[in-house]
Structures are given as C-alpha cells and as structure tokens.
Design a protein around this motif. Sequence first.
Motif, PDB file in Angstrom:
ATOM      1  N   SER A   1     -31.790  21.886  41.959  1.00  0.00           N
ATOM      2  CA  SER A   1     -31.718  21.849  40.496  1.00  0.00           C
ATOM      3  C   SER A   1     -32.786  22.738  39.903  1.00  0.00           C
ATOM      4  O   SER A   1     -33.785  23.058  40.550  1.00  0.00           O
ATOM      5  CB  SER A   1     -31.926  20.415  39.983  1.00  0.00           C
ATOM      6  OG  SER A   1     -30.831  19.597  40.299  1.00  0.00           O
ATOM      7  N   ALA A   2     -32.572  23.132  38.663  1.00  0.00           N
ATOM      8  CA  ALA A   2     -33.614  23.834  37.935  1.00  0.00           C
ATOM      9  C   ALA A   2     -34.798  22.897  37.739  1.00  0.00           C
ATOM     10  O   ALA A   2     -34.684  21.664  37.840  1.00  0.00           O
ATOM     11  CB  ALA A   2     -33.073  24.299  36.590  1.00  0.00           C
ATOM     12  N   LYS A   3     -35.946  23.454  37.435  1.00  0.00           N
ATOM     13  CA  LYS A   3     -37.163  22.664  37.281  1.00  0.00           C
ATOM     14  C   LYS A   3     -36.992  21.579  36.222  1.00  0.00           C
ATOM     15  O   LYS A   3     -36.453  21.819  35.143  1.00  0.00           O
ATOM     16  CB  LYS A   3     -38.323  23.591  36.899  1.00  0.00           C
ATOM     17  CG  LYS A   3     -39.677  22.892  36.866  1.00  0.00           C
ATOM     18  CD  LYS A   3     -40.773  23.887  36.525  1.00  0.00           C
ATOM     19  CE  LYS A   3     -42.126  23.197  36.480  1.00  0.00           C
ATOM     20  NZ  LYS A   3     -43.209  24.166  36.108  1.00  0.00           N
ATOM     21  N   LEU A   4     -37.426  20.385  36.550  1.00  0.00           N
ATOM     22  CA  LEU A   4     -37.446  19.217  35.656  1.00  0.00           C
ATOM     23  C   LEU A   4     -36.061  18.632  35.365  1.00  0.00           C
ATOM     24  O   LEU A   4     -35.953  17.692  34.584  1.00  0.00           O
ATOM     25  CB  LEU A   4     -38.141  19.547  34.331  1.00  0.00           C
ATOM     26  CG  LEU A   4     -39.599  20.015  34.418  1.00  0.00           C
ATOM     27  CD1 LEU A   4     -40.138  20.304  33.023  1.00  0.00           C
ATOM     28  CD2 LEU A   4     -40.463  18.984  35.135  1.00  0.00           C
ATOM     29  N   VAL A   5     -35.019  19.141  35.986  1.00  0.00           N
ATOM     30  CA  VAL A   5     -33.684  18.589  35.776  1.00  0.00           C
ATOM     31  C   VAL A   5     -33.521  17.318  36.603  1.00  0.00           C
ATOM     32  O   VAL A   5     -33.846  17.293  37.789  1.00  0.00           O
ATOM     33  CB  VAL A   5     -32.592  19.604  36.160  1.00  0.00           C
ATOM     34  CG1 VAL A   5     -31.199  18.981  36.073  1.00  0.00           C
ATOM     35  CG2 VAL A   5     -32.678  20.826  35.257  1.00  0.00           C
ATOM     36  N   ARG A   6     -32.998  16.270  35.973  1.00  0.00           N
ATOM     37  CA  ARG A   6     -32.720  15.026  36.666  1.00  0.00           C
ATOM     38  C   ARG A   6     -31.238  14.983  37.043  1.00  0.00           C
ATOM     39  O   ARG A   6     -30.389  15.365  36.253  1.00  0.00           O
ATOM     40  CB  ARG A   6     -33.076  13.818  35.793  1.00  0.00           C
ATOM     41  CG  ARG A   6     -34.554  13.683  35.537  1.00  0.00           C
ATOM     42  CD  ARG A   6     -34.859  12.588  34.520  1.00  0.00           C
ATOM     43  NE  ARG A   6     -36.303  12.444  34.338  1.00  0.00           N
ATOM     44  CZ  ARG A   6     -37.036  13.212  33.544  1.00  0.00           C
ATOM     45  NH1 ARG A   6     -36.461  14.158  32.837  1.00  0.00           N
ATOM     46  NH2 ARG A   6     -38.336  13.027  33.443  1.00  0.00           N
ATOM     47  N   SER A   7     -30.958  14.480  38.227  1.00  0.00           N
ATOM     48  CA  SER A   7     -29.569  14.349  38.661  1.00  0.00           C
ATOM     49  C   SER A   7     -29.098  12.920  38.391  1.00  0.00           C
ATOM     50  O   SER A   7     -29.852  11.958  38.560  1.00  0.00           O
ATOM     51  CB  SER A   7     -29.437  14.665  40.152  1.00  0.00           C
ATOM     52  OG  SER A   7     -30.202  13.753  40.931  1.00  0.00           O
ATOM     53  N   ALA A   8     -27.846  12.804  37.956  1.00  0.00           N
ATOM     54  CA  ALA A   8     -27.326  11.497  37.566  1.00  0.00           C
ATOM     55  C   ALA A   8     -25.876  11.337  38.004  1.00  0.00           C
ATOM     56  O   ALA A   8     -25.191  12.317  38.305  1.00  0.00           O
ATOM     57  CB  ALA A   8     -27.432  11.312  36.051  1.00  0.00           C
ATOM     58  N   VAL A   9     -25.438  10.095  38.015  1.00  0.00           N
ATOM     59  CA  VAL A   9     -24.045   9.785  38.294  1.00  0.00           C
ATOM     60  C   VAL A   9     -23.587   8.717  37.316  1.00  0.00           C
ATOM     61  O   VAL A   9     -24.323   7.778  37.025  1.00  0.00           O
ATOM     62  CB  VAL A   9     -23.849   9.313  39.754  1.00  0.00           C
ATOM     63  CG1 VAL A   9     -24.698   8.084  40.060  1.00  0.00           C
ATOM     64  CG2 VAL A   9     -22.373   9.019  40.038  1.00  0.00           C
ATOM     65  N   ARG A  10     -22.392   8.907  36.776  1.00  0.00           N
ATOM     66  CA  ARG A  10     -21.791   7.847  35.973  1.00  0.00           C
ATOM     67  C   ARG A  10     -20.794   7.114  36.855  1.00  0.00           C
ATOM     68  O   ARG A  10     -19.818   7.696  37.330  1.00  0.00           O
ATOM     69  CB  ARG A  10     -21.088   8.391  34.730  1.00  0.00           C
ATOM     70  CG  ARG A  10     -20.469   7.262  33.883  1.00  0.00           C
ATOM     71  CD  ARG A  10     -19.995   7.729  32.527  1.00  0.00           C
ATOM     72  NE  ARG A  10     -18.881   8.649  32.617  1.00  0.00           N
ATOM     73  CZ  ARG A  10     -18.188   9.088  31.562  1.00  0.00           C
ATOM     74  NH1 ARG A  10     -18.517   8.681  30.342  1.00  0.00           N
ATOM     75  NH2 ARG A  10     -17.187   9.936  31.717  1.00  0.00           N
ATOM     76  N   ILE A  11     -21.065   5.844  37.074  1.00  0.00           N
ATOM     77  CA  ILE A  11     -20.193   5.031  37.902  1.00  0.00           C
ATOM     78  C   ILE A  11     -19.073   4.455  37.033  1.00  0.00           C
ATOM     79  O   ILE A  11     -19.048   4.628  35.822  1.00  0.00           O
ATOM     80  CB  ILE A  11     -20.979   3.895  38.594  1.00  0.00           C
ATOM     81  CG1 ILE A  11     -21.599   2.961  37.541  1.00  0.00           C
ATOM     82  CG2 ILE A  11     -22.047   4.476  39.518  1.00  0.00           C
ATOM     83  CD1 ILE A  11     -22.249   1.711  38.131  1.00  0.00           C
ATOM     84  N   ASN A  12     -18.158   3.759  37.661  1.00  0.00           N
ATOM     85  CA  ASN A  12     -17.112   3.049  36.945  1.00  0.00           C
ATOM     86  C   ASN A  12     -17.653   1.716  36.444  1.00  0.00           C
ATOM     87  O   ASN A  12     -18.720   1.254  36.863  1.00  0.00           O
ATOM     88  CB  ASN A  12     -15.907   2.841  37.856  1.00  0.00           C
ATOM     89  CG  ASN A  12     -15.144   4.122  38.121  1.00  0.00           C
ATOM     90  OD1 ASN A  12     -14.311   4.525  37.328  1.00  0.00           O
ATOM     91  ND2 ASN A  12     -15.452   4.788  39.230  1.00  0.00           N
ATOM     92  N   SER A  13     -16.911   1.106  35.557  1.00  0.00           N
ATOM     93  CA  SER A  13     -17.332  -0.168  34.980  1.00  0.00           C
ATOM     94  C   SER A  13     -17.554  -1.223  36.060  1.00  0.00           C
ATOM     95  O   SER A  13     -16.751  -1.351  37.007  1.00  0.00           O
ATOM     96  CB  SER A  13     -16.275  -0.665  33.989  1.00  0.00           C
ATOM     97  OG  SER A  13     -16.548  -1.996  33.600  1.00  0.00           O
ATOM     98  N   LEU A  14     -18.610  -1.988  35.904  1.00  0.00           N
ATOM     99  CA  LEU A  14     -18.906  -3.051  36.857  1.00  0.00           C
ATOM    100  C   LEU A  14     -18.053  -4.288  36.618  1.00  0.00           C
ATOM    101  O   LEU A  14     -18.186  -5.285  37.335  1.00  0.00           O
ATOM    102  CB  LEU A  14     -20.396  -3.404  36.794  1.00  0.00           C
ATOM    103  CG  LEU A  14     -21.319  -2.281  37.286  1.00  0.00           C
ATOM    104  CD1 LEU A  14     -22.775  -2.663  37.093  1.00  0.00           C
ATOM    105  CD2 LEU A  14     -21.036  -1.951  38.749  1.00  0.00           C
ATOM    106  N   ALA A  15     -17.179  -4.228  35.621  1.00  0.00           N
ATOM    107  CA  ALA A  15     -16.239  -5.324  35.398  1.00  0.00           C
ATOM    108  C   ALA A  15     -15.072  -5.267  36.382  1.00  0.00           C
ATOM    109  O   ALA A  15     -14.270  -6.203  36.453  1.00  0.00           O
ATOM    110  CB  ALA A  15     -15.701  -5.283  33.969  1.00  0.00           C
ATOM    111  N   GLY A  16     -14.966  -4.191  37.145  1.00  0.00           N
ATOM    112  CA  GLY A  16     -13.879  -4.037  38.112  1.00  0.00           C
ATOM    113  C   GLY A  16     -14.400  -3.589  39.468  1.00  0.00           C
ATOM    114  O   GLY A  16     -15.583  -3.259  39.623  1.00  0.00           O
TER     115      GLY A  16
END
Length: 283
Positions: free
Chosen positions: A60-75
């Motif tokens: 990643s470029a400097k200071l970039v945070r990596s993230a993931v959007r998961i599916n709803s925890l209701a399912g």
Amino acid sequence: MRFTRYCRSLLSTPATAVERYSKSHQAGADIAMVDLEDSVPPARKEEARRLAEEFFALPSAKLVRSAVRINSLAGPEGLRDLLALTRYRVKPDLVLIPMAESARDVEIAAGALAADCPDTEFLAVLETPAGIERAHELAAAGRRLRGLVFGSADYAFAVGAGLSWEALAYARSRLVCAARSAGLEAMDSPLFEVADLEGLRREAAQARELGFSGKIAIHPSQLPLINQAFTPGPELLARARRVVAAGRESGCSVTVVDGVMVGMPFFEASRRLVDEYGPTPEQ
C-alpha cells in the motif's frame, strides 16, 4: 473543526475485481477496502472470501489502511467472513460491520477475531432506523471500535426518504453526535452520482461542517476532492498556529485572535490541528 488523517477517504473495491486490487492501494484513499457484501452476488460469496486474502498481501501507499467490509452478522455469510479472516496470512487493519444495530454486532466481531486478529479495528456502518436510534449504544461498543459510518442508501430506503442532504440531516447529526461523544471518527456515505464533482464538493463541505471525519468514495476520481475537503488548508493552519500562540501567551484565558473571541475549546481544537498537520510551514 476537527481534522484527522485516519479516514478522510475510503475507496471500495469488489472482492471479485482482482484486477483492481493494486490500484485501490495506490489511488490516494486513507482506507483501501475490499468488499465482500453488496458488490458480491450470493453465488460468489465463497469465491470472494478466497480471493480477498490477496488484497491484504499487496503493498500500500504510505499511511494507507487496508480494510474489508464483511456481510451482515445477522446471517451466516457474515460469520463465514469472520472465520475466513482468521485464516488470512496478512490481517486487515479494519473491518467494516454493515447493518450494525446494537453493540452486540461489534462484540461478536471482536470476539471472533480476538485471538487471530488482535490488532484489527472496527468501523460500524449505521444504515437502518434501528442503527441510527441506537447510535450512542453502538459508539460505546468497545475499545477496538474506531468509528461510525453512515449508510445513506439503505437508511433512506428503510424510512422512505430521499437522498438529499436535508432529508437525511437528522440521521447524519445523530451519528456524528454519538461518534464524537465517544471519541470516535465519523464517516459520511458516498455521493452516488460519480460525474457530479460540484455536487461532491458541496456535500463533502457540508459533511465536514457537520463534524464528519471523512467521506466514502465510489470511484477513484472522487478522492482528490474528498481529501481536499477534509484536509486543512494553509490559511486555516496559519490561523490555528495564531490561536495556539495566543492561548500560550494568555495562559489559556479568553482572548481575541483576528477579531474573534477565543477560549479553551478554540485552543484545544487548534492545538490538535497543529499537532496533526505540523507546527510550522517549514516543518
């Protein structure tokens, strides 16, 4: 005004769009996110979980945070996402929890990732009437929760509202108030009209004035305007330095800077701004 480099901007990439992974990390967003939720059809969820592991192994470029959007925890898909994350070689910096409606949603994610992803932090996406009404409860959901995110499209659909700024002002204000009262970041939903850069400029400015930390981008072309809106300009920084100096000279007593009466809240806000973006133009 509160500015931060933590999440001025977030750019989402579908987990199935592997060819866009590398560009996402270098596009200029503070947070580069791979999406397992809305952009992935049900038939490809398992494939998406497998592919997404490579997203976190890329530079990643400097200071970039990596993230993931998961599916709803209701399912079940959300729970399967969490299990997959524990097996990734490189762990995400952030997990976005969609459709969050209670502190329990954050607690489930934190518990599932406690052993294998102890440094991963969370952003809770509030996009239902129940989530907005429980915003203060959600904001107190634990030390690993770093911010609240407004999901305008789902919220507007649920309450039968339009997507205009005025129609969603209550929800945005409630989210910001809850986030800031708990010391969290607050991130605004995207503007879906990709080509409307003037509209984006206007909405980003409104979000900043309301107290948001940043805004989601749905296309890389939106990132420069979003980052600019949530970054203090040279005139604002210069004034912040003058306020800091005035506070020091007055012993933090009420005084006047540029014809405006300032006191402790101004001194503290200006000090945070100077600490984050540099004490002098030369440094």
